[in-house]
Design a protein around this motif. Structure first.
Motif, PDB file in Angstrom:
ATOM      1  N   VAL A 190      -5.482  -2.487   0.421  1.00 46.68           N
ATOM      2  CA  VAL A 190      -6.189  -2.166  -0.814  1.00 46.68           C
ATOM      3  C   VAL A 190      -7.531  -2.863  -0.731  1.00 46.68           C
ATOM      4  O   VAL A 190      -7.595  -4.060  -0.434  1.00 46.68           O
ATOM      5  CB  VAL A 190      -5.417  -2.695  -2.038  1.00 46.68           C
ATOM      6  N   ILE A 225       3.875   0.974 -10.020  1.00 48.56           N
ATOM      7  CA  ILE A 225       3.216   0.353  -8.870  1.00 48.56           C
ATOM      8  C   ILE A 225       2.551   1.477  -8.083  1.00 48.56           C
ATOM      9  O   ILE A 225       3.210   2.445  -7.721  1.00 48.56           O
ATOM     10  CB  ILE A 225       4.235  -0.348  -7.948  1.00 48.56           C
ATOM     11  N   ALA A 226       1.260   1.319  -7.824  1.00 45.10           N
ATOM     12  CA  ALA A 226       0.590   2.340  -7.012  1.00 45.10           C
ATOM     13  C   ALA A 226       1.199   2.325  -5.617  1.00 45.10           C
ATOM     14  O   ALA A 226       1.453   1.270  -5.045  1.00 45.10           O
ATOM     15  CB  ALA A 226      -0.898   2.054  -6.954  1.00 45.10           C
ATOM     16  N   ALA A 227       1.450   3.511  -5.091  1.00 49.33           N
ATOM     17  CA  ALA A 227       2.066   3.602  -3.769  1.00 49.33           C
ATOM     18  C   ALA A 227       1.207   2.908  -2.731  1.00 49.33           C
ATOM     19  O   ALA A 227       1.693   2.397  -1.742  1.00 49.33           O
ATOM     20  CB  ALA A 227       2.277   5.054  -3.402  1.00 49.33           C
ATOM     21  N   THR A 228      -0.099   2.884  -2.961  1.00 47.27           N
ATOM     22  CA  THR A 228      -1.017   2.308  -1.974  1.00 47.27           C
ATOM     23  C   THR A 228      -0.846   0.803  -1.838  1.00 47.27           C
ATOM     24  O   THR A 228      -1.291   0.227  -0.868  1.00 47.27           O
ATOM     25  CB  THR A 228      -2.479   2.587  -2.368  1.00 47.27           C
ATOM     26  N   GLN A 274       1.921  -0.682  -1.487  1.00 48.04           N
ATOM     27  CA  GLN A 274       3.159  -0.956  -0.777  1.00 48.04           C
ATOM     28  C   GLN A 274       2.902  -1.007   0.724  1.00 48.04           C
ATOM     29  O   GLN A 274       3.043  -0.022   1.434  1.00 48.04           O
ATOM     30  CB  GLN A 274       4.193   0.138  -1.083  1.00 48.04           C
ATOM     31  N   PRO A 325      -0.439  -6.373   1.235  1.00 43.04           N
ATOM     32  CA  PRO A 325       0.674  -7.174   0.730  1.00 43.04           C
ATOM     33  C   PRO A 325       1.851  -7.133   1.702  1.00 43.04           C
ATOM     34  O   PRO A 325       2.077  -6.131   2.366  1.00 43.04           O
ATOM     35  CB  PRO A 325       1.052  -6.502  -0.586  1.00 43.04           C
ATOM     36  N   ARG A 371      -0.535  -4.092 -14.735  1.00 43.34           N
ATOM     37  CA  ARG A 371      -0.704  -3.693 -13.339  1.00 43.34           C
ATOM     38  C   ARG A 371      -1.949  -2.834 -13.119  1.00 43.34           C
ATOM     39  O   ARG A 371      -2.542  -2.843 -12.052  1.00 43.34           O
ATOM     40  CB  ARG A 371       0.542  -2.937 -12.887  1.00 43.34           C
ATOM     41  N   PHE A 384      -0.555  -7.488  -6.634  1.00 44.31           N
ATOM     42  CA  PHE A 384       0.170  -7.566  -5.375  1.00 44.31           C
ATOM     43  C   PHE A 384       1.418  -8.423  -5.464  1.00 44.31           C
ATOM     44  O   PHE A 384       2.230  -8.433  -4.568  1.00 44.31           O
ATOM     45  CB  PHE A 384      -0.755  -8.102  -4.282  1.00 44.31           C
ATOM     46  N   LYS A 430       0.226  -1.149   2.357  1.00 46.39           N
ATOM     47  CA  LYS A 430      -1.035  -0.592   2.852  1.00 46.39           C
ATOM     48  C   LYS A 430      -2.201  -1.407   2.317  1.00 46.39           C
ATOM     49  O   LYS A 430      -2.071  -2.118   1.339  1.00 46.39           O
ATOM     50  CB  LYS A 430      -1.174   0.865   2.387  1.00 46.39           C
ATOM     51  N   GLY A 432       1.626   9.443  -6.652  1.00 45.72           N
ATOM     52  CA  GLY A 432       0.855   8.213  -6.438  1.00 45.72           C
ATOM     53  C   GLY A 432       1.698   6.949  -6.468  1.00 45.72           C
ATOM     54  O   GLY A 432       1.179   5.844  -6.486  1.00 45.72           O
ATOM     55  N   THR A 433       3.024   7.097  -6.489  1.00 46.44           N
ATOM     56  CA  THR A 433       3.888   5.923  -6.509  1.00 46.44           C
ATOM     57  C   THR A 433       5.106   6.189  -5.638  1.00 46.44           C
ATOM     58  O   THR A 433       5.112   7.124  -4.836  1.00 46.44           O
ATOM     59  CB  THR A 433       4.247   5.570  -7.975  1.00 46.44           C
ATOM     60  N   THR A 434       6.111   5.361  -5.779  1.00 45.05           N
ATOM     61  CA  THR A 434       7.323   5.548  -4.968  1.00 45.05           C
ATOM     62  C   THR A 434       8.445   6.098  -5.837  1.00 45.05           C
ATOM     63  O   THR A 434       8.428   5.949  -7.054  1.00 45.05           O
ATOM     64  CB  THR A 434       7.776   4.202  -4.380  1.00 45.05           C
ATOM     65  N   THR A 445       8.132  -6.880   0.123  1.00 40.02           N
ATOM     66  CA  THR A 445       9.221  -7.762  -0.292  1.00 40.02           C
ATOM     67  C   THR A 445      10.297  -6.938  -0.990  1.00 40.02           C
ATOM     68  O   THR A 445       9.991  -6.061  -1.781  1.00 40.02           O
ATOM     69  CB  THR A 445       8.713  -8.848  -1.256  1.00 40.02           C
ATOM     70  N   ALA A 455       4.947  -9.551  -5.975  1.00 37.82           N
ATOM     71  CA  ALA A 455       6.221  -8.850  -6.020  1.00 37.82           C
ATOM     72  C   ALA A 455       6.824  -9.072  -7.398  1.00 37.82           C
ATOM     73  O   ALA A 455       6.702 -10.153  -7.968  1.00 37.82           O
ATOM     74  CB  ALA A 455       7.139  -9.409  -4.946  1.00 37.82           C
ATOM     75  N   GLN A 487       7.511   8.933  -1.482  1.00 37.53           N
ATOM     76  CA  GLN A 487       6.331   8.731  -2.320  1.00 37.53           C
ATOM     77  C   GLN A 487       5.990  10.027  -3.020  1.00 37.53           C
ATOM     78  O   GLN A 487       6.046  11.102  -2.410  1.00 37.53           O
ATOM     79  CB  GLN A 487       5.138   8.289  -1.472  1.00 37.53           C
TER      80      GLN A 487
END
Lengths: 342, 406
Positions: B339, B330-333, B335, B312, A249, A226, B337, A39-41, B315, A228, A36
């Motif tokens: 929200v 996509i916010a890491a949060t 994934q 969530p 998003r 949320f 965790k 703020g993302t992956t 997946t 996928a 990470q």
């Protein structure tokens, strides 16, 4: 003559069999680093005979990028610039990003503008989320602080013409980070890789040992944060970069309206365009990332106008038609990236 | 109402037969409440100004919709407490029937122990008062069924104090479910726990049962009727349905202090389409005391007192098909965790959910509308509670009988 050639090839063949027999056979492996950052992956995949890059190295690169470009770090160079009355000395990362941002600002007629930060904050997309909505008077007061013409690069100094000028490079820094990581991999002798940070991607070479091309899915805008992601289109870009900007998003809802996090620097209001996702292919991720926001803000016609002026770049746009249905369109050269249905 | 726990069980078991024999649905003259003009304050009386009633009075005190003109309680301290929050010349009563005799009163709040809900509500309907009745609705199943008939015949506004039906948090959760954020929902996990004996201090030993009525089956259904009632109602509300059957186990295994209501009960309700809702109350652990988890195949929602989080499911659908995915960041949060669920309108004051419920009650009284939390949803909640207790009491599956909602 013919026989001689035959002989040469035969000798060369025997020699290559001999040399590979002398060395232990090494089949390239897949190395994958995920984590990470920003703020993302992120995910780095490379194909090599041995491990050449570690997660610690990747994380330290992100750390140096954050120290320069993160508005979430109060002590970062960008935060110091925003807090300053007049100017800061830039480091290399900062200078690279600012220079590219100014260039894209000029070539998109101001549609990509890093000085939009005061508006981004007012609309609640800054470091602190706010519940309140700004009124038109508040927006009007902020507009004099907005416009990249209020920034000047004087050697290594970045100077602002008014103290209220503040910048946010989030629209381009992820792409730049991808390039920095890619350069790092190449400097370690890696020639086959994919670097991905928060959906911004750069690829080079092929997947080893099978020598397959790297396939990239373009996400379908999903109904909510949320869901996928579903894949709408699969592309393979060879050596280059692909990034996507989407209003689907990150948004706030107000009175039944979705307010995009992408703010029009001219009006001061969130962009309400038909495009919900813009995917750009370019040689470098910083270029693709800088332009994808601008295309989103430009609308379909404006986006194609920008693309015509930049032949080195291709784009794929997903948009909402007036009847609410979702459709897509692409620049003429984009088709060659699309992987045929298997 | 002087039934023992055993006779109450028999009463539930024999259900409707008992009701028909008791002639509870006998001669009931519908009365019609006074019309309240939109500009007028609603003249309100509160019957029962103990902890909950006084809490309601405190909220009502701040609301422009009401003038609290009368209070009633058999305990003088409680009555004084209520009157201190009422209008200047408000009347105090020890007998609720006297309060109901006051023709100038438009509506009453009933916040008394559960066993008194039915007789007081019936008397208030006969007196032509609009009613805000605290949850849960009735002491037993026959009363619940009969009250539906009486309310419908009366034409009066009748609201049950399930305030979460009026709370933006639950509205938002319902929206999220409708928008399929959670995917297919298969389970609800509800708990209403606390780590205390759940007793109020008693100065005079003679007052023990009057004050600590929650400890005794003679007066209520214990944790299921007094705590979990909210959660059962929430599951009914979120699924727009009611349970088909229930299993349960309960016991008095920790607070062996003379109480005869359970100090722990665990029930599993079966809803349409195989959806199961576990409803638990444990009085010896307070971790996440109040919580409802909604399990979907795409995400989980965890509802706490005044906030909710979405978790969530992780997946990996993209893997295997492609090597990478390009899309908006996509916010890491998000994934795996939690929200936090945002709810409420921008700038809207963060009020106690009961305030929204009371505001709506005023709106219903003024415009003769049926409340969202009405006699039928109240009946469904009460019957589900009684089925849950009966399941634990008998250790047998309890089924929703068609005549419950005929």
């Amino acid at each position: 003559m013919k026989r001689r050639w035959h002989h040469v090839i035969l000798v060369a063949g025997v020699m290559s069999i001999l040399t590979s027999a002398l060395r232990p056979a090494r089949i390239p492996e897949t190395y994958r680093i995920t984590g990470q950052a920003q703020g993302t992956t992120y995910a780095i995949t490379y194909y090599a005979d041995q491990k050449l890059v570690s997660k610690t190295q990747a994380d330290s690169i992100f750390k140096s990028l954050d120290a320069s470009l993160s508005i979430y770090q109060p002590g970062s160079l960008i935060s110091r610039f925003n807090a300053s009355q007049e100017a800061v000395e830039m480091d290399a990362h900062f200078a690279n990003v600012i220079e590219k941002s100014m260039q894209i600002y000029r070539t998109t007629g101001g549609l990509f503008d890093i000085t939009v930060y005061p508006l981004v904050r007012a609309w609640g997309f800054g470091v602190k989320a706010t519940d309140a909505m700004p009124d038109s008077a508040a927006i009007h007061r902020l507009l004099p602080c907005v416009g990249s013409d209020k920034l000047k690069m004087e050697g290594l100094r970045l100077v602002k013409t008014a103290p209220c000028v503040q910048i946010d490079v989030n629209g381009i820094a992820q792409g730049y980070s991808v390039d920095v990581l890619a350069s790092f991999l190449e400097a370690r002798g890696i020639a086959n890789y994919m670097v991905e940070v928060g959906g911004e991607i750069r690829t080079k070479g092929r997947k080893l040992p099978g020598n397959e091309p790297m396939n990239i899915g373009i996400e379908t805008p999903s109904a909510n944060v949320f869901d996928a992601p579903a894949i709408r289109e699969v592309i393979s870009i060879g050596d280059g970069a692909v990034t996507t900007s989407g209003s689907y998003r990150k948004f706030r809802e107000s009175g039944g309206m979705r307010l995009s996090h992408i703010i029009d620097p001219k009006t001061g209001y969130p962009v309400q365009r038909e495009i919900i996702s813009a995917t750009v292919v370019a040689p470098e991720a910083i270029t693709a990332d800088g332009f994808d926001n601008a295309l989103l803000a430009a609308g379909i016609d404006g986006a194609f106008e920008i693309l015509r002026a930049h032949p080195g770049m291709e784009a794929y746009l997903i948009y909402r038609k007036p009847d609410g249905t979702v459709a897509d369109t692409a620049s003429a050269g984009f088709g060659r990236y699309v992987v045929a249905e298997r | 109402m002087t039934q023992t726990a055993t006779s109450r069980r028999d009463f539930i078991a024999t259900g409707l037969a008992a009701m028909a024999g008791a002639g509870l649905s006998a001669a009931f003259s519908p009365a019609f409440g006074k019309a309240v003009r939109p500009a007028d304050k609603i003249r309100l009386g509160i019957i029962g100004t103990g902890s909950r009633g006084a809490g309601l009075a405190t909220l009502i005190h701040e609301m422009p919709d009401y003038e609290l003109v009368a209070c009633c309680d058999i305990i003088p301290e409680n009555l004084q407490n209520g009157l201190s929050l009422a209008a200047q010349n408000a009347q105090g009563y020890a007998d609720y029937r006297k309060l109901l005799d006051d023709k100038s009163i438009d509506a009453v709040v009933i916040a008394t122990p559960l066993y008194l809900h039915y007789p007081m509500a019936v008397a208030a309907l006969q007196a032509g008062k609009h009613i805000y009745l605290e949850k849960s609705m009735t002491y037993d199943i026959p009363q619940a069924i009969d009250l539906v008939k009486k309310v419908k015949a009366s034409g009066l506004v009748f609201q049950i104090g399930y305030q979460y039906r009026y709370y933006g948090l639950y509205h938002r959760v319902k929206e999220i479910i409708k928008e399929n954020w959670l995917g297919k929902i298969t389970h609800f996990e509800c708990q209403y726990n606390r780590n205390s004996n759940w007793r109020f201090p008693v100065k005079d030993p003679k007052m023990e049962r009057a004050i600590n009525w929650r400890m005794y089956r003679e007066y209520c259904g214990g944790p299921l009727s007094e705590l979990c009632a909210h959660e059962i109602d929430v599951v009914n509300y979120l699924t727009d349905s009611r349970p088909l059957k229930v299993v349960g186990l309960g016991g008095i295994n920790y607070w062996k202090d003379g109480r005869d209501t359970y100090d722990n009960i665990r029930t599993v309700y079966d809803y349409p389409h195989g959806v199961k809702a576990s409803v638990t109350s444990v009085l010896s652990n307070a971790y996440n005391g109040y919580s409802i988890r909604i399990l979907g195949d795409k995400a989980t929602v965890e509802i706490l007192r005044d906030k909710a989080f979405i978790y969530p499911e992780i997946t990996n659908n993209a893997k295997g098909v492609v090597d990478g995915v390009t899309g908006a960041t996509i916010a890491a949060t998000t994934q795996g965790k939690g929200v936090e669920v945002k709810f409420g309108k921008p700038g809207e004051a963060d009020l106690e959910p009961t305030v929204f419920a009371l505001k709506d009650f005023a709106e219903c009284v003024r415009n003769k509308k049926e409340p969202v939390s009405n006699v039928e949803t109240g009946r469904d909640g009460s019957i589900a509670i009684h089925m849950g207790n009966a399941a634990a009491d008998t250790e047998k599956v309890q089924y929703w009988k068609p005549e419950y909602s005929a």
